[in-house]
Design a protein around this motif. Structure first.
Motif, PDB file in Angstrom:
ATOM      1  N   ILE A 149       0.833  -1.208   0.000  1.00 48.82           N
ATOM      2  CA  ILE A 149       0.000   0.000   0.000  1.00 48.82           C
ATOM      3  C   ILE A 149       0.863   1.252   0.000  1.00 48.82           C
ATOM      4  O   ILE A 149       0.638   2.189  -0.783  1.00 48.82           O
ATOM      5  CB  ILE A 149      -0.961  -0.030   1.208  1.00 48.82           C
ATOM      6  CG1 ILE A 149      -1.977  -1.167   1.048  1.00 48.82           C
ATOM      7  CG2 ILE A 149      -1.666   1.309   1.372  1.00 48.82           C
ATOM      8  CD1 ILE A 149      -2.718  -1.521   2.326  1.00 48.82           C
ATOM      9  N   GLU A 150       1.880   1.283   0.847  1.00 47.02           N
ATOM     10  CA  GLU A 150       2.756   2.465   0.916  1.00 47.02           C
ATOM     11  C   GLU A 150       3.555   2.633  -0.370  1.00 47.02           C
ATOM     12  O   GLU A 150       3.791   3.764  -0.819  1.00 47.02           O
ATOM     13  CB  GLU A 150       3.703   2.336   2.116  1.00 47.02           C
ATOM     14  CG  GLU A 150       2.999   2.437   3.464  1.00 47.02           C
ATOM     15  CD  GLU A 150       2.133   3.679   3.579  1.00 47.02           C
ATOM     16  OE1 GLU A 150       2.646   4.788   3.251  1.00 47.02           O
ATOM     17  OE2 GLU A 150       0.962   3.563   3.978  1.00 47.02           O
ATOM     18  N   THR A 151       3.990   1.534  -0.974  1.00 44.27           N
ATOM     19  CA  THR A 151       4.730   1.605  -2.236  1.00 44.27           C
ATOM     20  C   THR A 151       3.870   2.211  -3.341  1.00 44.27           C
ATOM     21  O   THR A 151       4.294   3.114  -4.068  1.00 44.27           O
ATOM     22  CB  THR A 151       5.204   0.198  -2.662  1.00 44.27           C
ATOM     23  OG1 THR A 151       6.143  -0.283  -1.705  1.00 44.27           O
ATOM     24  CG2 THR A 151       5.854   0.226  -4.037  1.00 44.27           C
ATOM     25  N   ILE A 152       2.643   1.709  -3.479  1.00 38.17           N
ATOM     26  CA  ILE A 152       1.755   2.153  -4.551  1.00 38.17           C
ATOM     27  C   ILE A 152       1.382   3.628  -4.389  1.00 38.17           C
ATOM     28  O   ILE A 152       1.252   4.361  -5.383  1.00 38.17           O
ATOM     29  CB  ILE A 152       0.515   1.247  -4.604  1.00 38.17           C
ATOM     30  CG1 ILE A 152       0.926  -0.136  -5.146  1.00 38.17           C
ATOM     31  CG2 ILE A 152      -0.605   1.859  -5.437  1.00 38.17           C
ATOM     32  CD1 ILE A 152      -0.109  -1.217  -4.981  1.00 38.17           C
ATOM     33  N   ARG A 153       1.277   4.084  -3.169  1.00 40.14           N
ATOM     34  CA  ARG A 153       0.931   5.494  -2.944  1.00 40.14           C
ATOM     35  C   ARG A 153       2.038   6.450  -3.386  1.00 40.14           C
ATOM     36  O   ARG A 153       1.807   7.646  -3.527  1.00 40.14           O
ATOM     37  CB  ARG A 153       0.597   5.708  -1.470  1.00 40.14           C
ATOM     38  CG  ARG A 153      -0.765   5.125  -1.091  1.00 40.14           C
ATOM     39  CD  ARG A 153      -1.054   5.210   0.396  1.00 40.14           C
ATOM     40  NE  ARG A 153      -2.371   4.675   0.695  1.00 40.14           N
ATOM     41  CZ  ARG A 153      -2.832   4.437   1.922  1.00 40.14           C
ATOM     42  NH1 ARG A 153      -2.052   4.681   2.976  1.00 40.14           N
ATOM     43  NH2 ARG A 153      -4.042   3.948   2.108  1.00 40.14           N
ATOM     44  N   LEU A 154       3.244   5.916  -3.627  1.00 41.15           N
ATOM     45  CA  LEU A 154       4.349   6.733  -4.114  1.00 41.15           C
ATOM     46  C   LEU A 154       4.351   6.884  -5.635  1.00 41.15           C
ATOM     47  O   LEU A 154       5.044   7.746  -6.176  1.00 41.15           O
ATOM     48  CB  LEU A 154       5.696   6.126  -3.687  1.00 41.15           C
ATOM     49  CG  LEU A 154       6.014   6.090  -2.196  1.00 41.15           C
ATOM     50  CD1 LEU A 154       7.300   5.297  -1.952  1.00 41.15           C
ATOM     51  CD2 LEU A 154       6.148   7.498  -1.632  1.00 41.15           C
ATOM     52  N   TRP A 155       3.572   6.063  -6.335  1.00 37.67           N
ATOM     53  CA  TRP A 155       3.604   6.098  -7.791  1.00 37.67           C
ATOM     54  C   TRP A 155       2.963   7.381  -8.329  1.00 37.67           C
ATOM     55  O   TRP A 155       1.951   7.849  -7.781  1.00 37.67           O
ATOM     56  CB  TRP A 155       2.859   4.896  -8.365  1.00 37.67           C
ATOM     57  CG  TRP A 155       3.459   3.562  -8.025  1.00 37.67           C
ATOM     58  CD1 TRP A 155       4.647   3.329  -7.385  1.00 37.67           C
ATOM     59  CD2 TRP A 155       2.888   2.282  -8.288  1.00 37.67           C
ATOM     60  NE1 TRP A 155       4.851   1.985  -7.238  1.00 37.67           N
ATOM     61  CE2 TRP A 155       3.794   1.304  -7.790  1.00 37.67           C
ATOM     62  CE3 TRP A 155       1.715   1.859  -8.903  1.00 37.67           C
ATOM     63  CZ2 TRP A 155       3.541  -0.052  -7.884  1.00 37.67           C
ATOM     64  CZ3 TRP A 155       1.463   0.498  -9.004  1.00 37.67           C
ATOM     65  CH2 TRP A 155       2.365  -0.442  -8.500  1.00 37.67           C
ATOM     66  N   PRO A 156       3.514   7.927  -9.406  1.00 43.60           N
ATOM     67  CA  PRO A 156       2.939   9.149 -10.001  1.00 43.60           C
ATOM     68  C   PRO A 156       1.492   8.910 -10.433  1.00 43.60           C
ATOM     69  O   PRO A 156       1.177   7.895 -11.061  1.00 43.60           O
ATOM     70  CB  PRO A 156       3.828   9.403 -11.227  1.00 43.60           C
ATOM     71  CG  PRO A 156       5.072   8.633 -10.986  1.00 43.60           C
ATOM     72  CD  PRO A 156       4.725   7.469 -10.122  1.00 43.60           C
ATOM     73  N   GLY A 157       0.612   9.826 -10.063  1.00 42.37           N
ATOM     74  CA  GLY A 157      -0.793   9.735 -10.477  1.00 42.37           C
ATOM     75  C   GLY A 157      -1.677   8.933  -9.546  1.00 42.37           C
ATOM     76  O   GLY A 157      -2.869   8.761  -9.822  1.00 42.37           O
ATOM     77  N   TYR A 158      -1.118   8.436  -8.413  1.00 47.72           N
ATOM     78  CA  TYR A 158      -1.966   7.673  -7.500  1.00 47.72           C
ATOM     79  C   TYR A 158      -3.043   8.553  -6.892  1.00 47.72           C
ATOM     80  O   TYR A 158      -2.789   9.681  -6.436  1.00 47.72           O
ATOM     81  CB  TYR A 158      -1.148   7.047  -6.359  1.00 47.72           C
ATOM     82  CG  TYR A 158      -2.049   6.482  -5.284  1.00 47.72           C
ATOM     83  CD1 TYR A 158      -2.675   5.255  -5.455  1.00 47.72           C
ATOM     84  CD2 TYR A 158      -2.330   7.212  -4.129  1.00 47.72           C
ATOM     85  CE1 TYR A 158      -3.534   4.746  -4.495  1.00 47.72           C
ATOM     86  CE2 TYR A 158      -3.190   6.715  -3.157  1.00 47.72           C
ATOM     87  CZ  TYR A 158      -3.793   5.480  -3.348  1.00 47.72           C
ATOM     88  OH  TYR A 158      -4.665   4.986  -2.399  1.00 47.72           O
ATOM     89  N   SER A 159      -4.260   8.054  -6.861  1.00 46.44           N
ATOM     90  CA  SER A 159      -5.349   8.694  -6.118  1.00 46.44           C
ATOM     91  C   SER A 159      -6.365   7.619  -5.755  1.00 46.44           C
ATOM     92  O   SER A 159      -6.430   6.561  -6.394  1.00 46.44           O
ATOM     93  CB  SER A 159      -6.026   9.800  -6.929  1.00 46.44           C
ATOM     94  OG  SER A 159      -6.625   9.282  -8.096  1.00 46.44           O
ATOM     95  N   VAL A 160      -7.145   7.876  -4.725  1.00 47.07           N
ATOM     96  CA  VAL A 160      -8.168   6.935  -4.272  1.00 47.07           C
ATOM     97  C   VAL A 160      -9.322   6.947  -5.276  1.00 47.07           C
ATOM     98  O   VAL A 160      -9.818   8.008  -5.660  1.00 47.07           O
ATOM     99  CB  VAL A 160      -8.677   7.323  -2.870  1.00 47.07           C
ATOM    100  CG1 VAL A 160      -9.829   6.421  -2.443  1.00 47.07           C
ATOM    101  CG2 VAL A 160      -7.530   7.244  -1.862  1.00 47.07           C
ATOM    102  N   THR A 161      -9.759   5.768  -5.716  1.00 50.09           N
ATOM    103  CA  THR A 161     -10.887   5.695  -6.640  1.00 50.09           C
ATOM    104  C   THR A 161     -12.210   5.793  -5.881  1.00 50.09           C
ATOM    105  O   THR A 161     -12.281   5.445  -4.703  1.00 50.09           O
ATOM    106  CB  THR A 161     -10.845   4.391  -7.459  1.00 50.09           C
ATOM    107  OG1 THR A 161     -10.813   3.274  -6.561  1.00 50.09           O
ATOM    108  CG2 THR A 161      -9.622   4.366  -8.366  1.00 50.09           C
ATOM    109  N   PRO A 162     -13.279   6.251  -6.560  1.00 47.94           N
ATOM    110  CA  PRO A 162     -14.540   6.514  -5.847  1.00 47.94           C
ATOM    111  C   PRO A 162     -15.265   5.243  -5.392  1.00 47.94           C
ATOM    112  O   PRO A 162     -15.163   4.196  -6.032  1.00 47.94           O
ATOM    113  CB  PRO A 162     -15.387   7.245  -6.898  1.00 47.94           C
ATOM    114  CG  PRO A 162     -14.462   7.623  -8.003  1.00 47.94           C
ATOM    115  CD  PRO A 162     -13.340   6.656  -7.972  1.00 47.94           C
TER     116      PRO A 162
END
Length: 401
Positions: A39-52
């Protein structure tokens, strides 16, 4: 009120366990204590945002359902699919392991994204077989992190999906067989050429990397739990395929909520129901034939052996929906049902919603599944218009399918 029509088959799993015992064998496959790093790794990727997460209140009211939640993965990065999480996460984990062997230390995500190990990473090639979305994730991850990708597709994968993977720099090879044939081809070619297979399905001799794919999916589930704000659904309907996503959702909620976890249902196409047939047999069964279905991402005839270890006791129901339910359900979402939001949902995103609506409208199935006006149903809309041309054809009520 019956909102859609179509054929539904339903099999209650006699091996389902409703206790809160998640076994050690299952924990070796998916352990949510290990999900935090992903989870922490993926949040570092460019363009990450929470989907609705949408509440489909109008649809729930007319279907006589308490709540209907829909997690919309059509906005996941630029890939329009939850698969963006799993394939790309497994790619970076394999790059880290390869570099660790070479350098004696594990580079962190920030270093890789900054291009610090560009020269070493350029020498690595990752590969997989795909119906479309997983291969897109692997190709996208390879471009993001700087390695090469070779993707194998079968005869029924659309040209649009092939071109998308090529746009990320992948070499895409089409074979004449079906999905399961492409898995075997990818495995053989990887061994011959020194590629690293990054697959979302597991089979004898190949079980470790799919665990990282599953951990990537948990980023979506962590978002979901936060968005539910403490509420626990009574039912979850998830699309099948080889079972990778379904087993991840099932295992995650089983560990998180124990015996309070929702009733869990897996939904498949009629002609590609390897999970349902396996449940009926009590052991993995391979579905033969063309596996022809509109639900391209679910055209799988062979169960992932890791997924089966969780689903054989964790899934309460195995269901199939007929092909005609797919465009009808896509249109419901695309148009926005009454006061509900308009949602872009691809053909492999809607079987769960279709099955939930059909099951609620069938008195006998609803009774068996304990579906009633107080039920709180969670759905995962796994993709958007990953093939825009096909999507427009399917949601256009005047077009010929």
């Amino acid at each position: 009120m019956q909102i859609i029509t179509g054929q539904l088959t339903h099999f209650v799993n006699p091996l389902a366990r409703r206790d809160n015992v998640y076994s050690e064998q299952q924990r070796k496959i998916l352990d949510i204590d290990k999900s935090h790093e992903a989870i922490e790794t993926i949040r570092l990727w460019p363009g990450y945002s929470v989907t609705p997460l949408y509440s489909l209140n109008s649809m729930a009211r007319d279907a006589d359902i308490g709540k209907l939640w829909y997690k919309d993965e059509s906005r996941r990065f630029d890939l329009k699919s939850f698969k963006a999480l799993g394939g790309a996460y497994a790619v970076i984990r394999q790059l880290q392991k390869a570099l660790e062997q070479k350098l004696g230390k594990t580079p962190d995500t920030r270093e890789i994204l900054a291009g610090k190990w560009r020269k070493e990473i350029q020498e690595i090639t990752v590969s997989c077989a795909t119906d479309g979305n997983h291969g897109r994730s692997v190709a996208w991850g390879a471009r993001l992190f700087g390695c090469s990708a070779v993707i194998y597709i079968h005869r029924d994968v659309s040209e649009g999906r092939k071109e998308c993977m090529e746009s990320f720099g992948a070499r895409v090879i089409r074979i004449e067989g079906n999905y399961d044939d492409s898995v075997k081809m990818a495995d053989a070619e990887a061994k011959a050429n020194g590629y690293i297979i990054v697959s979302d399905t597991s089979y004898p001799g190949y079980t470790e990397i799919p665990k990282d794919v599953a951990l990537g999916y948990t980023a979506m589930l962590s978002e979901l739990v936060d968005q539910l704000g403490g509420e626990i659904p009574t039912h979850v309907f998830v699309q099948g395929g080889v079972g990778g996503l379904a087993s991840t959702v099932c295992g995650y909620f089983w560990q998180l909520w124990g015996n309070e976890r929702p009733r869990f249902s897996v939904v498949e196409p009629e002609q590609a129901n390897c999970l349902q047939q396996s449940a009926r047999a009590g052991e993995p069964v391979r579905v033969e034939g063309s596996l022809t279905t509109l639900m391209a991402g679910l055209a799988c005839g062979e169960v992932s052996i890791l997924a089966w270890e969780i689903l054989k006791n964790g899934s309460d129901d195995f269901m199939t929906v007929s092909e005609d339910t797919v465009p009808a359900t896509m249109r419901l979402l695309a148009q926005g049902y009454r006061n509900d939001p308009a949602i872009e949902a691809g053909e492999s995103a809607v079987p769960g919603l279709a099955a939930a609506l059909l099951a609620r409208a069938d008195q006998e199935i609803a009774r068996k599944m304990q579906l009633d006006s107080s039920s709180k149903i969670l759905l995962i809309g796994t993709e958007g218009a990953t093939d825009p041309e096909l999507y427009q054809k399917l949601v256009d009520i005047d077009s010929e399918i």
